[in-house]
Each structure stands twice: as C-alpha cells, then as structure tokens.
Write a protein that holds these residues in place. Sequence first.
Motif, PDB file in Angstrom:
ATOM      1  N   ASN A  26      -0.865  14.839   3.257  1.00  0.00           N
ATOM      2  CA  ASN A  26      -0.901  13.636   4.099  1.00  0.00           C
ATOM      3  C   ASN A  26      -2.326  13.247   4.505  1.00  0.00           C
ATOM      4  OD1 ASN A  26      -1.543  15.305   6.208  1.00  0.00           O
ATOM      5  ND2 ASN A  26       0.063  14.578   7.570  1.00  0.00           N
TER       6      ASN A  26
ATOM      7  N   ASN B  82      -3.255   5.654   7.511  1.00  0.00           N
ATOM      8  CA  ASN B  82      -2.350   5.695   8.665  1.00  0.00           C
ATOM      9  C   ASN B  82      -0.984   5.113   8.323  1.00  0.00           C
ATOM     10  OD1 ASN B  82      -4.184   6.904  10.539  1.00  0.00           O
ATOM     11  ND2 ASN B  82      -5.296   4.965  10.554  1.00  0.00           N
TER      12      ASN B  82
ATOM     13  N   ARG C  79       0.790   7.722   6.242  1.00  0.00           N
ATOM     14  CA  ARG C  79       1.276   8.849   7.047  1.00  0.00           C
ATOM     15  C   ARG C  79       2.600   8.541   7.734  1.00  0.00           C
ATOM     16  NH1 ARG C  79      -4.566  10.401   9.447  1.00  0.00           N
ATOM     17  NH2 ARG C  79      -5.260  11.650   7.680  1.00  0.00           N
ATOM     18  N   CYS C  80       2.898   7.265   7.934  1.00  0.00           N
ATOM     19  CA  CYS C  80       4.200   6.914   8.513  1.00  0.00           C
ATOM     20  C   CYS C  80       5.330   7.383   7.592  1.00  0.00           C
ATOM     21  CB  CYS C  80       4.310   5.408   8.723  1.00  0.00           C
ATOM     22  SG  CYS C  80       3.113   4.766   9.896  1.00  0.00           S
TER      23      CYS C  80
ATOM     24  N   ALA D 165       4.430   7.079  18.637  1.00  0.00           N
ATOM     25  CA  ALA D 165       3.997   6.578  17.326  1.00  0.00           C
ATOM     26  C   ALA D 165       4.783   5.340  16.890  1.00  0.00           C
ATOM     27  CB  ALA D 165       4.090   7.683  16.279  1.00  0.00           C
TER      28      ALA D 165
ATOM     29  N   VAL E  58       2.033   2.708  16.468  1.00  0.00           N
ATOM     30  CA  VAL E  58       1.688   2.590  15.045  1.00  0.00           C
ATOM     31  C   VAL E  58       2.552   1.530  14.376  1.00  0.00           C
ATOM     32  CG1 VAL E  58       1.493   3.798  12.849  1.00  0.00           C
ATOM     33  CG2 VAL E  58       0.947   4.992  14.980  1.00  0.00           C
TER      34      VAL E  58
ATOM     35  N   ALA F 150       8.626  13.410  14.486  1.00  0.00           N
ATOM     36  CA  ALA F 150       8.272  13.031  13.117  1.00  0.00           C
ATOM     37  C   ALA F 150       9.358  12.151  12.500  1.00  0.00           C
ATOM     38  CB  ALA F 150       8.041  14.279  12.263  1.00  0.00           C
TER      39      ALA F 150
ATOM     40  N   MET G  70       9.675   8.205  12.970  1.00  0.00           N
ATOM     41  CA  MET G  70       8.904   7.272  12.140  1.00  0.00           C
ATOM     42  C   MET G  70       9.653   6.935  10.861  1.00  0.00           C
ATOM     43  SD  MET G  70       6.202   6.541  13.815  1.00  0.00           S
ATOM     44  CE  MET G  70       4.882   5.962  12.740  1.00  0.00           C
TER      45      MET G  70
END
Lengths: 240, 217
Positions: free
Chosen positions: A48, A73, A76-77, A101, A105, A150, A153
Amino acid sequence: MIEIENVRKSFGPLEVLKGIDLTVEKGEVLTVIGGSGSGKSTLLTCINGLEPIDTGRILVDGTHVHAKSTDINKLRCKIGIVFQQFNAFPHLTVLENVTLAPRKVKKMGRAEAEEIAIKQLNHVGLGEKRDVYPSRLSGGQQQRMAIARALAMSPDYMLFDEVTSALDPQLVGEVLDTLKMLADDGMTMILVTHEMSFARDVSDRVAFFHKGVMAEIGPPEQIFGDPQNEETRQFLSNVR
Amino acid sequence: MFDTALTTSDLMFLAKGAGMTLAITGVSVAVGTLLGIIFGVIRVQIGPIWSAPLTFILDIFRSVPLLIQLVLGNAFQAIVQFGWEPFTTSCVILSLYTAAYCTEIVRGAIDAVPPTTRRAARSLGLNWTQDMGYIVAPLAARIALPSWIGLTLGVLKDSSLVLWLGMIELLRASQILITRLQEPLFILMICGLIYFVLSFPIARLGGYLEKRWSPND
Ligand SMILES: Nc1ncnc2c1ncn2[C@@H]1O[C@H](COP(=O)(O)OP(=O)(O)OP(=O)(O)O)[C@@H](O)[C@H]1O
Ligand SMILES: [Mg+2]
C-alpha cells in the motif's frame, strides 16, 4: 488483483526483499508465513505504498503503487491494512475512529459515515462500544475496532500483519473469528500470521518467506502436509 | 487596616503596569507559540541535519540571558535604524525567546506521537496535512500542554526584564512607587499578588484542559 513483480527492497545495506514475484487474485485468501525478519511486514507495507521499493513494481488493479503519477491516498482507500500494534486513535471515540477516514478522505457526510461505521462495528461485535474511548477496550476489542476502521473505507483488499500477535491468548479467538468471517464473505486478503492451524483453515494459498525470498507457495495441504522446500520443512517443524 | 500612603491613583498606576505586562506577555506568547509550531514542524519534517542552522539560532535565544538579548536587541534596532518603540523591541525579543523554547516543546511532542499511529492514519488514505491536523496536532497538544503552560508562566515573569528598555510594566511600576512612598514590603506584596492573579487563570486553564483531555487517553 495484486501483482508483485520482481520487487527488491533494502534498508541501508540490508536487503529485505530479494526479488518477490507474486500475484493475488480477486477473492483469494493468501497467508504468508516465515521466520522473524524474513520480510513479511515489509512486503505488506510496500503493497500500500507506505514503504518505497528499489526495483520491480507492484500493481493493484493495474495501478502502479509506486509511480509518481499515482494518487496514493486514493489507492489506499482500496487497500485496508491492520497492524500488529492496535494503533487506535486515542483521542477519538470508537465511532470517531471509524468515521474519520470516510469523512475526511472520502468526504462523506457525518450521517452516512456513521451509518457505515455502525454497520461495521456491529459486524465485528463492537456495536455497544461506539461511544467509549479506545483506552476502555481490551486488546482484542481494539484490534476488532482497527478492522472495522479499515473496512469502513469499503476496501477491495485487506492486509493483516500478525494482528493477533500482541493479544493475550484468550483474546486471539475473537479476532481470528472476525478474519474468518471476512474470508467467508469473499474479501481478498493477504494475511501474515503465526497461527498455523488458522492459516491451514482459511487460506487458498500459503506462501513461505525465508530471508527475503518467497521460498515456497502452494495450497495449504501442500505447504503444511508435504512441503517441498527444506527451509519450509524446518520452519514448520520448529513452530509445531 | 494598613497605614499606607498608597492612593487609588497609585493603584491605577500599578494596574496600568500590570496591563503592560499582560500585553507584552500576550503578544510574545501568541507570536512565539505560532513561530514555535512552525519551526517545530519544520525541524521534524526536514530532520536534524537540514534544520541545524535553525536549531543553532534558536539555541542562542535559549542560552543567552534574556536581559542581554533585550539590551543588545535594542541597541541593534537603534544601529540599523528600525526606529522601533521599546514595546515593539520587547515583543520581538520576547517572541523569539518564547519561540526558541516552544520549538523544542513542539518537536518533542510531535516525536512523542507513536509513528505506528501515524502510519495507521496514512494507511487509511489520510494525506500528510490530514494526519497532522486530525491525529498529530491533538495528540501532540496533549503532550505539550504542561510544558507550554510552564513556558507561558515563565514568560509572564521574565517579561519584567523589559523595564531595562524603559518600559513601565508591573515590576517597574512597583519600583517607582517604592522609591516614592518608601513602603517596599507592602508594595511588593501587592505586586506579587497581582502577578499571582495574572498567573492563576493560566495555570488553571492548563489543569482544566488536562482534565478534559485525560479520559480520552
Ligand atoms: N524501517 C526499517 N528500517 C530499517 N530496517 C528495517 C525497517 N523495517 C524493517 N527492517 C528490517 O527488515 C527486516 C525484515 O523486517 P520485517 O518486519 O519485514 O520482517 P518480518 O518478516 O515481518 O518479521 P517478524 O515476523 O518479526 O514481524 C528485519 O531485519 C528488520 O530489522
Ligand atoms: Mg512483521
């Protein structure tokens, strides 16, 4: 699909990954086993983009992880990762940990983010704990919170790095159950673990790492039942 | 109760001195903290080698006695003809002095945020700014708070040194009254009391914030 092509990586003079080639298909559960310092964690953090690589390339759904033009970024989602340390954000409640997040994000509204968060927290059995601070959670609960965080997301891939290693033995089961549930839901996962019977149970394939090289890979029956590689054999006889 | 020649207008004089102390401290702590945060973040970001010149300059402000800094600073601004008022000179020097200490506090606090926590934040897709804003800033603020309160209280008291530039702040005002009225103990007691009254809310603010933040750890 995660494609790892001839990846090399050094920390200073120490070469930690010595040319790794590995492809993980959608829906696959790959377990990585191997001795301490064999490069398992480093591989996950390279996937990642938390760590740069020296040569080779890693593609996630065709996107070059380490290319300058990649919006890391955003990528990474897609890739959730849970570490050995619990890594709760101590100043945020459980719910805020999970919504941070998605809100910042993914720019989700509060209501939508909380709805997703509560769903994920219920999923890992922490629905009632949503308003407490992480310090009030047990290690197993903190680790399940990290998994929910995690998952909030909506990643396509989940990486787990020895998520049960820092837990008291009686708390390991609850976290492994959560992983099992995810695997059964069809999540694509790479998990590094020392829980061999668990690995045997959930994995589609098992990879054995030795000194920065992927010494052997195959279905769990082969790796655990009839390992071809001498190092694998030795490693497994030591952990049993 | 007390047999004193101190009049209401003398007390007003002291109050004005206290106002000056508060003004200089307020400006210096505000500017110094802002600079300290900027310098602290820069130091952490570019590492000890590249930030060596900055560290060196700040070390000067931390190691040379404040009185010397004020006198030299004032002489310097006169030589290069900045034409600064003593108030400006005082605030500039005290701000840099505060910034020098604050930089260390900020750097230490940022370093104390566990790298694994920050890595977890980045792995969720938060960029550097978001990581700094939502994770590092709140955690570092909690760590830095006690030292920062100590620094602020220190600057409040050290600000009395600006009397050497001819500023009439609280201590200088007391001195003037003492010379005139010859009641040193009584006036110094009042002066000390005023310093305490100024400091107390700051100390309490620290205690309050610490308590408010603590159940979250
Ligand atoms: N940031 C770093 N800087 C320098 N060396 C590192 C760094 N991270 C890892 N290493 C070194 O790289 C090697 C491989 O580390 P890695 O964490 O990938 O091993 P691992 O297979 O996960 O081991 P373990 O089972 O102990 O977690 C180790 O020798 C480690 O000391
Ligand atoms: Mg590891």
